[in-house]
Structure formats: structure tokens, C-alpha cells
Design an enzyme around this catalytic site. Structure first.
Site, PDB file in Angstrom:
ATOM      1  N   PRO A  62       0.825  -1.216   0.000  1.00  0.00           N
ATOM      2  CA  PRO A  62       0.000   0.000   0.000  1.00  0.00           C
ATOM      3  C   PRO A  62       0.855   1.260   0.000  1.00  0.00           C
ATOM      4  O   PRO A  62       1.890   1.313   0.661  1.00  0.00           O
ATOM      5  CB  PRO A  62      -0.774  -0.104   1.313  1.00  0.00           C
ATOM      6  CG  PRO A  62       0.171  -0.841   2.216  1.00  0.00           C
ATOM      7  CD  PRO A  62       0.910  -1.821   1.337  1.00  0.00           C
ATOM      8  N   GLY A  63       0.441   2.253  -0.749  1.00  0.00           N
ATOM      9  CA  GLY A  63       1.126   3.543  -0.730  1.00  0.00           C
ATOM     10  C   GLY A  63       0.131   4.626  -0.358  1.00  0.00           C
ATOM     11  O   GLY A  63       0.140   5.170   0.738  1.00  0.00           O
ATOM     12  N   ARG A  64      -0.763   4.874  -1.290  1.00  0.00           N
ATOM     13  CA  ARG A  64      -1.744   5.959  -1.145  1.00  0.00           C
ATOM     14  C   ARG A  64      -2.561   5.844   0.145  1.00  0.00           C
ATOM     15  O   ARG A  64      -2.762   6.829   0.849  1.00  0.00           O
ATOM     16  CB  ARG A  64      -2.692   5.893  -2.351  1.00  0.00           C
ATOM     17  CG  ARG A  64      -3.592   7.081  -2.506  1.00  0.00           C
ATOM     18  CD  ARG A  64      -4.637   6.819  -3.590  1.00  0.00           C
ATOM     19  NE  ARG A  64      -4.108   6.384  -4.841  1.00  0.00           N
ATOM     20  CZ  ARG A  64      -3.778   7.191  -5.857  1.00  0.00           C
ATOM     21  NH1 ARG A  64      -3.913   8.483  -5.729  1.00  0.00           N
ATOM     22  NH2 ARG A  64      -3.324   6.688  -6.981  1.00  0.00           N
ATOM     23  N   TYR A  70      -3.943  13.986 -13.848  1.00  0.00           N
ATOM     24  CA  TYR A  70      -5.049  13.004 -13.793  1.00  0.00           C
ATOM     25  C   TYR A  70      -6.410  13.674 -13.607  1.00  0.00           C
ATOM     26  O   TYR A  70      -7.382  12.980 -13.290  1.00  0.00           O
ATOM     27  CB  TYR A  70      -4.857  12.038 -12.621  1.00  0.00           C
ATOM     28  CG  TYR A  70      -3.472  11.478 -12.430  1.00  0.00           C
ATOM     29  CD1 TYR A  70      -2.932  10.577 -13.346  1.00  0.00           C
ATOM     30  CD2 TYR A  70      -2.706  11.815 -11.322  1.00  0.00           C
ATOM     31  CE1 TYR A  70      -1.665  10.051 -13.156  1.00  0.00           C
ATOM     32  CE2 TYR A  70      -1.445  11.288 -11.119  1.00  0.00           C
ATOM     33  CZ  TYR A  70      -0.932  10.409 -12.050  1.00  0.00           C
ATOM     34  OH  TYR A  70       0.315   9.885 -11.855  1.00  0.00           O
ATOM     35  N   CYS A  85       3.340  28.820 -15.897  1.00  0.00           N
ATOM     36  CA  CYS A  85       2.800  29.308 -17.170  1.00  0.00           C
ATOM     37  C   CYS A  85       2.222  28.186 -18.010  1.00  0.00           C
ATOM     38  O   CYS A  85       2.772  27.831 -19.063  1.00  0.00           O
ATOM     39  CB  CYS A  85       3.895  30.056 -17.927  1.00  0.00           C
ATOM     40  SG  CYS A  85       4.353  31.502 -17.002  1.00  0.00           S
ATOM     41  N   GLU A  86       1.158  27.588 -17.513  1.00  0.00           N
ATOM     42  CA  GLU A  86       0.424  26.549 -18.241  1.00  0.00           C
ATOM     43  C   GLU A  86      -1.022  26.618 -17.786  1.00  0.00           C
ATOM     44  O   GLU A  86      -1.278  26.746 -16.587  1.00  0.00           O
ATOM     45  CB  GLU A  86       0.950  25.161 -17.892  1.00  0.00           C
ATOM     46  CG  GLU A  86       2.309  24.872 -18.416  1.00  0.00           C
ATOM     47  CD  GLU A  86       2.484  23.417 -18.821  1.00  0.00           C
ATOM     48  OE1 GLU A  86       1.484  22.712 -19.074  1.00  0.00           O
ATOM     49  OE2 GLU A  86       3.645  23.011 -18.893  1.00  0.00           O
ATOM     50  N   TYR A 141       2.011  10.716  -3.675  1.00  0.00           N
ATOM     51  CA  TYR A 141       2.214  11.158  -5.060  1.00  0.00           C
ATOM     52  C   TYR A 141       2.154  12.692  -5.158  1.00  0.00           C
ATOM     53  O   TYR A 141       1.667  13.243  -6.128  1.00  0.00           O
ATOM     54  CB  TYR A 141       1.192  10.484  -5.995  1.00  0.00           C
ATOM     55  CG  TYR A 141       1.195   8.988  -5.860  1.00  0.00           C
ATOM     56  CD1 TYR A 141       2.296   8.242  -6.266  1.00  0.00           C
ATOM     57  CD2 TYR A 141       0.130   8.298  -5.270  1.00  0.00           C
ATOM     58  CE1 TYR A 141       2.323   6.860  -6.120  1.00  0.00           C
ATOM     59  CE2 TYR A 141       0.152   6.913  -5.119  1.00  0.00           C
ATOM     60  CZ  TYR A 141       1.256   6.208  -5.543  1.00  0.00           C
ATOM     61  OH  TYR A 141       1.290   4.845  -5.383  1.00  0.00           O
TER      62      TYR A 141
END
Ligand code: LLP
Length: 424
Positions: free
Chosen positions: A275-277, A317, A345-346, A374
Site C-alpha cells: 500500500p502507498g496511497r 489526472y 505558465c500553463e 504522489y
């Protein structure tokens, strides 16, 4: 459940005011809560058979302070590079609690992992198996191996983080599994120990897990019938977390644990989880200051000092992160619709579109929630913006666990070749 809440009108991490932290370390900054990390780890581990290995997926949050917090609770590590392996070891995670995943392990990384004596390699292809065999033989060792099976199950998550369907680069197709196990058994540098599966991340439905686990449980039996010794089953990571307050929350670890128990009953395998999240996401926030509130023709923009270079998930995402003011809004305070954007600047440097928030003014602090997984690990210095520093809180105590780089640090990373130097 997490330990970020308002105390005396100010959002706090456990006993530490985020406004006070902002004064101390400047904005933007990541703040992690040790108690939340510990709680998530324990709730997950307690939902699983007691001898399971819970190997925290370092890719979700590789900060040494975070890793050490989890190591002290008994966590192992799931790593996908030599760098992550070294970080896990530097945080005090024993080598025999480390599993190595990933489709592109290099021979140098294999050599490092073999010399450390890691618990297992989750191998994803035949060429990788051959390379690992060669490296192990050169070193006079046998590499403990599971093969990662691609069960062709749709995890019903975001396309960019689904990994268990036939179209993705991950794992060995189920139909080839027995044949490759047979080949593996003939390689003297390889010791087959088990089977591995991972179908994706932010999975909010238990059915894909149940389907994938059923596939690998059946395979364990077939492989044993073929004469292989299969003592471990690695079930990957991937239980999703609640990102949106108003959505139905994903299933809890206890319900996931029941799916695991049903699927693995009677197999007698040691289970491994990555598990990470689930452990880190809601244990971290990104705190930022409003630089300007800009009235456009169509929208009102809250321009904050964190950018997509600090937290790329919304841009990459379209992911939702709750955003709350650090100063607690008055009950019933009027809400205004903002596009919360960064300075990069995007147009994709957008944390939230049309988000109803209490009125914001320049100088106000906001916290972007669920940013502990993340987040910092995917940060960059795009636009020559030093990524946000990281702070770890434990009760009333806090420490900077990654300092803010200066502009000079950034400049010092580059060098000017001889022919361009002044005076040459
Ligand atoms: N094991 C393997 C083999 C994985 O590929 C992953 C995640 C995990 C474990 C951990 O999964 P988790 O428990 O965290 O769901 N950057 C994306 C997520 C990428 C996940 C990649 N693999 C995001 O921000 O949503």
C-alpha cells in the site's frame, strides 16, 4: 480518519498550527502527520493475517522522515528503483522486508538488491528473469522471485493508473504464466518463491480485487500441481482513499481484508501487500498562500504560490483535492466560485475549477488536502521553482524533513561548459 483539524480557528496538524508553520518555514510547504500515518498503517495491517508483510510503496512518499515513521511501526518497503531501495535502507527498513517491483529493473539495480539481500524480486517479463538469473549467478547467489501476473482485470480506475489489463506494459500475461514458471525453475540463479499481482491504484471498488485475487489463487494451486514451491502471494497495493468529501467513501481496509481472507483461504501462503496511497495520501497537506485574487471576465481566479510543479496530480489526472482555508471560516460564510491556480505558465496549472470557497484575499493561507501520496515525490523545479519543502509533525513537535532549495541550489545544479565560459 486523519489528524488535521481546526484548533482555536486555525487548521492544525495534530498539535501544530499550520499558520505558525507557514510563518516558520514559508509557503508553499508540505506537512505530514505522524499520527495519521501510524493510524492508517495500523488499520490496514490489522485487517490482514498477522504474519503478512505490509511493504509501504515508497513511490507514494519517499521522504526519509515518513519512511522512518513507518519503519518503526514494522513496515517493510516496496521499491521500484535502486534509489528507492537505498532510501528504504537509509530509513532503517530491514532488507528482508523489502520487495522490488517494476518493469525495467537494470542489472546494476539487481546487483544492488542482491547484495543487500532483499526479500524478493517481483519479476515482470522473461527477459528480466534471464537478466536476473545472470546477475545472480555472477554473484554466486540465488534471487528469490515472484512473477507478476497480469490477470487482465479492469481495476475501474483512472486510465493512467490502471495496470492489470492486457493493454498495459505490466506483468506476465496469465496465459503464459505456467510456461514461464517452468522456464524459471530451470534457472540456477532463480529461486521461485511465489506469485505477485497488482492491478492499479486508487481502486474504489472491491470487485476487481476479488477477481484478480481469484485468478492468482487458482494459479498458486496450478503451479503447486506443476511441482513449484509457492509460499508467498504478493497482492500489490491499490486500495483507494476518499479525496472528495461529498463522494461515497471507498471500502475500508476491514472490508478489503475480508476479500483477501476469502480469496486466500487454505492456500497457506505468506501474504505481502504494497500500500502507498492508503497510508500516505490523507496524512499530508500542501499549504499555500494566496498571492492574488484576479477577476477575469468568466472566472474569479485565486492565484496561489503552490504550482503544478509542487503537486501535479490535478494537471496529470484531473484529480480532485479538497481545498480549505487555514483560518476556519465562519459558520454559514458566503461562498464564491474560484478557479484555484498556481503561478506556472500553463493552463493545466489548475488545482480546482469552479470551486465554491469562502472569500479569499491575498495573504490568506489555504491547505490542499490528501496531498501526502504522489505529491512531493512527483514534484519538479519547472519554471525554476524550487519544490515545496516538507515538514513532519508528531504531536506538538515538528521538524523540517526536506528543506526548501534556494535559487542558488538550483543554479548550482547546472554547469556551463568550458567553451561558453566568460574569458575563454
Ligand atoms: N505496487 C505496485 C507494483 C504499484 O505499481 C503501485 C502503484 C503500488 C504498489 C502502490 O499503489 P497504491 O497503494 O499507492 O495505490 N501517481 C499516481 C499513482 C501511480 C501508482 C503507481 N503504482 C497518482 O498520483 O494517482
Amino acid at each position: 480518519m486523519n489528524y488535521f483539524s481546526y484548533h482555536d480557528g486555525i487548521l492544525s496538524a495534530e498539535g501544530v498550527s499550520l499558520a505558525a508553520l507557514a510563518r516558520e518555514v514559508g509557503t508553499p510547504f508540505y506537512c505530514y502527520s505522524s499520527a495519521t500515518l501510524a493510524r492508517h498503517y495500523k488499520v490496514f495491517a490489522e485487517a490482514l493475517p498477522p504474519d503478512s508483510l505490509v511493504a509501504f510503496s515508497v513511490k507514494a512518499n519517499g521522504n526519509l522522515g515518513v519512511l522512518k515513521t513507518l519503519a518503526k511501526l514494522g513496515a517493510g518497503a516496496d521499491v521500484v528503483s535502486g534509489g528507492e531501495l537505498k532510501k528504504a535502507r537509509a530509513a532503517g527498513i530491514a532488507a528482508d522486508r523489502i520487495v522490488f517491483s517494476g518493469v525495467g529493473k537494470t542489472k546494476a539495480e539487481m546487483r544492488l538488491a542482491l547484495s543487500e539481500g532483499i526479500y524478493q524480486f517481483n519479476v515482470e517479463s522473461e527477459p528480466e528473469l534471464e537478466a536476473l538469473n545472470q546477475v545472480a549467478l555472477e554473484m554466486g547467489k540465488r534471487a528469490p522471485v515472484t512473477l507478476r501476473i497480469n490477470p487482465d482485470v479492469d481495476a475501474r480506475t483512472h486510465a493512467k493508473i490502471t495496470t492489470g489489463t492486457a493493454e498495459t506494459k505490466f506483468g506476465i500475461p496469465f496465459d503464459h504464466a505456467r510456461e514461464i514458471y517452468k522456464k524459471a525453475a530451470m534457472l540456477k540463479g532463480i529461486e521461485i518463491v511465489g506469485v505477485d499481482v497488482h492491478i492499479g491504484s486508487q481502486i474504489t471498488d472491491l470487485e476487481p480485487f476479488a477477481d484478480a485475487f481469484a485468478v492468482v489463487a487458482a494459479l498458486v494451486k496450478e503451479l503447486r500441481a506443476d511441482g513449484h514451491s509457492i509460499s508467498r502471494l504478493d497482492l500489490g497495493g491499490g486500495l483507494g482513499v476518499p479525496y472528495e468529501q461529498n463522494n461515497v467513501p471507498p471500502p475500508d481496509p476491514a472490508a478489503y481484508g475480508q476479500v483477501v481472507a476469502r480469496a486466500t483461504q487454505g492456500l497457506g501462503c505468506r501474504l505481502i501487500f504494497e500500500p502507498g496511497r492508503l497510508i500516505a495520501a490523507n496524512a499530508g497537506v500542501l499549504v499555500s498562500e494566496v498571492i492574488y485574487v484576479k477577476q477575469g471576465d468568466a472566472k474569479t481566479f485565486a492565484i496561489i504560490d503552490a504550482g503544478m510543479n509542487d503537486l501535479i496530480r490535478p494537471a496529470l489526472y484531473d484529480s480532485h483535492h479538497e481545498i480549505v482555508p487555514v483560518r476556519e471560516p465562519k459558520v454559514g460564510a458566503a461562498r464564491i466560485q474560484y478557479d484555484v491556480v498556481g503561478p506556472v505558465c500553463e493552463t493545466s496549472d489548475l488545482f480546482a475549477a469552479n470551486r465554491a470557497l469562502p472569500e479569499l484575499k491575498a495573504g490568506d493561507l489555504v491547505a490542499i488536502l490528501s496531498a501526502g501520496a504522489y505529491g512531493a515525490v512527483m514534484a519538479s523545479a519547472y519554471n525554476a521553482r524550487p519544490p515545496a519543502p516538507e515538514v513532519l509533525v508528531a504531536g506538538d513537535d515538528w521538524g523540517i524533513v526536506r528543506a526548501r532549495q534556494t535559487h542558488d541550489d538550483l543554479i548550482a545544479q547546472d554547469s556551463i561548459p568550458g567553451w561558453l565560459r566568460d574569458g575563454s
